[in-house]
Scaffold this motif. Structure first.
Motif, PDB file in Angstrom:
ATOM      1  N   PRO B  34       0.818  -1.217   0.000  1.00  0.00           N
ATOM      2  CA  PRO B  34       0.000   0.000   0.000  1.00  0.00           C
ATOM      3  C   PRO B  34       0.852   1.268   0.000  1.00  0.00           C
ATOM      4  O   PRO B  34       1.925   1.310   0.605  1.00  0.00           O
ATOM      5  CB  PRO B  34      -0.791  -0.120   1.313  1.00  0.00           C
ATOM      6  N   ALA B  36       0.648   5.225   0.909  1.00  0.00           N
ATOM      7  CA  ALA B  36      -0.194   6.169   1.643  1.00  0.00           C
ATOM      8  C   ALA B  36      -0.313   7.489   0.892  1.00  0.00           C
ATOM      9  O   ALA B  36       0.673   8.000   0.365  1.00  0.00           O
ATOM     10  CB  ALA B  36       0.389   6.414   3.027  1.00  0.00           C
ATOM     11  N   HIS B  37      -1.528   7.993   0.792  1.00  0.00           N
ATOM     12  CA  HIS B  37      -1.742   9.337   0.254  1.00  0.00           C
ATOM     13  C   HIS B  37      -2.749  10.020   1.159  1.00  0.00           C
ATOM     14  O   HIS B  37      -3.696   9.379   1.637  1.00  0.00           O
ATOM     15  CB  HIS B  37      -2.291   9.292  -1.177  1.00  0.00           C
ATOM     16  N   GLU B  38      -2.571  11.293   1.350  1.00  0.00           N
ATOM     17  CA  GLU B  38      -3.437  12.056   2.225  1.00  0.00           C
ATOM     18  C   GLU B  38      -4.830  12.182   1.612  1.00  0.00           C
ATOM     19  O   GLU B  38      -4.962  12.386   0.400  1.00  0.00           O
ATOM     20  CB  GLU B  38      -2.811  13.445   2.410  1.00  0.00           C
ATOM     21  N   TYR B  39      -5.866  12.087   2.447  1.00  0.00           N
ATOM     22  CA  TYR B  39      -7.223  12.318   1.950  1.00  0.00           C
ATOM     23  C   TYR B  39      -7.381  13.807   1.637  1.00  0.00           C
ATOM     24  O   TYR B  39      -6.962  14.655   2.414  1.00  0.00           O
ATOM     25  CB  TYR B  39      -8.268  11.895   2.991  1.00  0.00           C
ATOM     26  N   GLN B  74      -9.238   7.688  -6.426  1.00  0.00           N
ATOM     27  CA  GLN B  74      -8.262   6.843  -5.742  1.00  0.00           C
ATOM     28  C   GLN B  74      -6.892   7.034  -6.371  1.00  0.00           C
ATOM     29  O   GLN B  74      -6.735   6.968  -7.588  1.00  0.00           O
ATOM     30  CB  GLN B  74      -8.678   5.369  -5.844  1.00  0.00           C
ATOM     31  N   THR B  77      -3.095   3.173  -4.024  1.00  0.00           N
ATOM     32  CA  THR B  77      -3.918   2.220  -3.273  1.00  0.00           C
ATOM     33  C   THR B  77      -4.865   2.933  -2.318  1.00  0.00           C
ATOM     34  O   THR B  77      -5.662   2.283  -1.640  1.00  0.00           O
ATOM     35  CB  THR B  77      -3.009   1.270  -2.466  1.00  0.00           C
ATOM     36  N   ALA B  78      -4.780   4.264  -2.261  1.00  0.00           N
ATOM     37  CA  ALA B  78      -5.527   4.996  -1.233  1.00  0.00           C
ATOM     38  C   ALA B  78      -6.649   5.839  -1.822  1.00  0.00           C
ATOM     39  O   ALA B  78      -6.509   6.439  -2.884  1.00  0.00           O
ATOM     40  CB  ALA B  78      -4.565   5.894  -0.454  1.00  0.00           C
ATOM     41  N   VAL B  80      -8.454   9.088  -2.013  1.00  0.00           N
ATOM     42  CA  VAL B  80      -8.119  10.463  -1.639  1.00  0.00           C
ATOM     43  C   VAL B  80      -9.335  11.388  -1.655  1.00  0.00           C
ATOM     44  O   VAL B  80      -9.294  12.476  -1.096  1.00  0.00           O
ATOM     45  CB  VAL B  80      -6.979  11.061  -2.497  1.00  0.00           C
ATOM     46  N   HIS B 128      -6.769  -3.436  -2.713  1.00  0.00           N
ATOM     47  CA  HIS B 128      -6.391  -2.104  -2.228  1.00  0.00           C
ATOM     48  C   HIS B 128      -7.642  -1.316  -1.881  1.00  0.00           C
ATOM     49  O   HIS B 128      -7.835  -0.921  -0.748  1.00  0.00           O
ATOM     50  CB  HIS B 128      -5.557  -1.379  -3.289  1.00  0.00           C
ATOM     51  N   ASP B 129      -8.471  -1.107  -2.869  1.00  0.00           N
ATOM     52  CA  ASP B 129      -9.761  -0.494  -2.620  1.00  0.00           C
ATOM     53  C   ASP B 129     -10.563  -0.502  -3.909  1.00  0.00           C
ATOM     54  O   ASP B 129     -10.299  -1.349  -4.776  1.00  0.00           O
ATOM     55  CB  ASP B 129      -9.631   0.931  -2.052  1.00  0.00           C
TER      56      ASP B 129
END
Lengths: 255, 408
Positions: B34, B36-39, B74, B77-78, B80, B128-129
């Motif tokens: 994964p 990470a990325h900030e929402y 997205q 994997t995150a 956003v 991931h999502d």
């Protein structure tokens, strides 16, 4: 003015037009007669500039410019336009878009133009896709109206057109060629006539078009050779009574 | 019944299973840890760098959310950004949905099989999502929902699972873009999508892809359309990709259900596309249409289509047209399968070039040779798609317009 001098043309290695001399002055409309396969369409395509029609001799001058080797688009920009008998279908290009293409940089009110040839219902259809014979003619005329060409080549504009639409087609061509002169307060008819500049060359078999367009001259193309230049009505009568072969013979003798 | 252990067991068994079609991909060469990325809240979303915004626009994602009913965005994997602006339309990240909503179990892996191949297996084992977009009964989406799966990290394997549900009598329009960032060279996108079009519902799904030259893409989609429902699926890919293979399947399971699948592909040199659509017509009165327009400038394109008429009184047509402009291969494989008296199915396939006659015709109307060629190519790609909202048609036109510059 269009001047054709001693033109010789090959198609697929075969000579199809020989020693063609033709002069269309400003304001003049000529009618081109001739049996099937005599080379009428070939002559139009050669004037328009289709490269498969290979000029092997002579030359063509339009508005003082030698157009013999000019590509199609340059000829179109110089003011030559054509109404085709069997134009190709182009999928994905709507008739409306095609009218804009014809108008080039000029503004054009497509709906208004289309109304004149009763073609409003076809603007959102792919150009020529499934059009009937008569619909093709009206589509071609619509495009020519937008193009505002000075020399217009018509390949059998009345073939396949029903009786109801024939006067529409005839009158539209007359208008395009400035042959629809009417009495006017501001301009005497004689002056209107003098100011005419549009030129036309019309292929016809039936001669119906003569009922609408006062053509200046008739030409008979026979076996690749322009054999006669005379009054179009007279030629039509002669062909009607005697057939092409006899008609051509008669003219040659009198010449 | 939903049984997670069972699913995982099946997936594990299939985790090395090569797909039936397309070149096999060694998944160990990619990283699926994964990222990470900030929402991004609304404010941050709108503050994205211009270059990135432009790239997203090309994939149909409009950051300004102008004339959009909601957004799912997205990155790697995150998730956003995820928000619906329209009553009656829900957008939920699928992991959240699986954790919080019991009803999701009725849809998850119900149409697609987890053990289809290593890609479906990966989407279960290392999900991931993805998004769940659901139009509640009778709701109408005024503006399309935009969903974007963006890949930013080089060498990433992105595993996504999407569920799209149009409940009874609803109308839902989705524009789904997939894109990769300008600095991403290689990666693989695995996307499982399951579409549920219920009784008298209408779902349009327009996908615009913008990948990178070394991207591998393996979508796995299955749709089910119930009585009187309409499923409209458009796929547009104008940009280079290393290998794209997909063969989405639609089951028309209710009377008078309709499916229309359109693909528009422009293949650039070095790219390989194996695409198509398959529709099962299982009930009387069902209709299907599959239309593909492909152009190659040196790519290898396999355009498939498969119609299966299982009962009488079904109608289906397959149209597969290809144009080779500058080298490459187009291989059209249309298949028709009738299983009953009274099916009406037909196909039309053609591979050719631009007709000289058409170029000359346009030139005689004043266009230069280049302008004429480009107008004909654009016309070829310009497919009328009945039922598609004008703004989505405009998105497709824009993608074609843009590609035109690359093709010529």
């Amino acid at each position: 003015m269009l001047i054709i001098e001693d033109l010789q043309v090959e198609l697929g290695g075969k000579t199809i037009l020989r020693h063609i001399d033709l002069e269309i002055k400003e304001g003049e409309t000529h009618i081109l007669f001739g049996p099937n396969g005599s080379g009428k369409t070939s002559l139009l395509m050669t004037i328009m500039g289709y490269p498969q029609y290979k000029v092997t001799g002579g030359k063509m001058i339009f508005k003082g410019e030698d157009i013999t080797c000019m590509p199609i688009d340059r000829r179109s920009q110089l003011g030559i336009g054509m109404s085709y008998q069997r134009p190709p279908t182009i999928h994905g290009i709507k008739t409306r878009q095609m009218v804009h293409i014809c108008a080039g940089k000029q503004e054009v009110n497509v709906d208004e133009l289309a109304q004149k040839v009763n073609f409003g219902h076809f603007l959102e259809r792919d150009v020529n896709a499934g059009f009937s014979g008569g619909e093709i003619k009206r589509s071609e005329l619509l495009q020519l109206m937008a193009q505002n060409a000075d020399l217009m080549l018509f390949d059998e504009p009345e073939s396949g057109v029903d009786m109801e639409n024939i006067s529409l087609v005839g009158n539209t061509i007359a208008k395009l060629l400035e042959k629809d002169i009417q009495r006017s307060e501001n301009k005497p008819m004689i002056q209107q006539k003098r100011e005419r500049s549009k030129m036309g060359l019309i292929i016809t078999h039936t001669g119906y078009i003569l009922d609408y367009v006062a053509a200046d001259k008739g030409q008979v193309l026979y076996d690749g050779v322009l054999s006669c230049s005379s009054n179009p009505r007279e030629i039509l009568n002669c062909i009607g009574h005697e057939g092409y072969e006899e008609c051509v013979r008669c003219i040659i003798r009198t010449n | 019944m939903y049984n997670q252990d069972e699913l995982r067991k099946k997936a594990a068994k299939a985790s090395n299973k090569a797909a039936a079609l397309g070149p096999d991909i060694d998944l160990t060469a990619y990283d699926m840890a994964p990222v990470a990325h900030e929402y991004l809240n609304d404010e941050k979303l709108h503050a994205m760098p211009k270059a990135e915004q432009d790239r997203l626009i090309m994939a149909g994602l409009d950051i300004s959310e102008n004339a959009r009913g909601g957004t799912y965005f997205q990155k790697d994997t995150a998730v956003v950004h995820c928000k619906s602006h329209q009553e009656g339309i829900e957008i939920i990240p699928i992991r959240k949905a699986l954790a919080e909503h019991e009803w999701i179990r009725e849809y998850y892996w119900k149409l697609a099989s987890v053990d289809t191949d290593k890609y479906t297996a990966a989407a279960e084992l290392d999900l991931h999502d993805g998004y769940v977009i659901r139009a509640l009964p009778g709701s109408k989406s005024i503006y399309p929902i935009q969903a974007c799966l963006y890949m930013d990290k080089d060498g990433l394997q992105q595993n996504v699972h999407n569920l799209i549900i149009a409940e009874e009598g609803s109308e839902l329009h989705i524009i789904s873009g997939c894109a990769s960032s300008p600095h991403l060279k290689r990666g693989i996108h695995v996307g499982v999508s399951e579409f549920f079009v219920k009784k008298n519902a209408k779902l349009s799904f327009t996908m615009i892809h913008n990948w990178a030259e070394d991207m591998m893409v393996r979508p796995r989609s299955v749709a089910q359309v119930e009585e009187g429902g309409l499923f409209l699926n458009n796929y547009v890919c104008m940009k280079a990709v290393k290998s794209l293979q997909m063969y989405p399947t639609t089951h028309l399971v209710g009377d008078n259900a309709v499916a229309r699948l359109y693909s528009i592909i422009v293949g650039t040199p070095g790219s390989e596309y194996d695409i198509g659509g398959r529709v099962y017509l299982k009930k009387p009165g069902t209709r299907a249409e599959i239309v593909a327009r492909t152009i190659t400038n040196g790519a290898k394109i396999i355009a498939r289509g498969h119609l299966i008429g299982e009962v009488a009184d079904v109608k289906a047509h397959l149209e597969c047209k290809g144009m080779i402009l500058n080298g490459g291969i187009i291989h059209a494989i249309p298949e028709l399968e009738g299983h009953a008296d009274g099916v009406e199915m037909s196909h039309e396939a053609a591979v050719g070039k631009i007709a000289q006659e058409e170029i000359f015709y346009l030139m005689s109307r004043g266009m230069s040779e280049d302008e004429a060629t480009s107008a004909i190519v654009r016309g070829f790609l310009n497919v009328d798609i009945p039922g598609l909202p004008p703004q989505l048609k405009a998105e497709i036109d824009r993608a074609i317009e843009q590609s035109d510059k690359d093709v010529m």
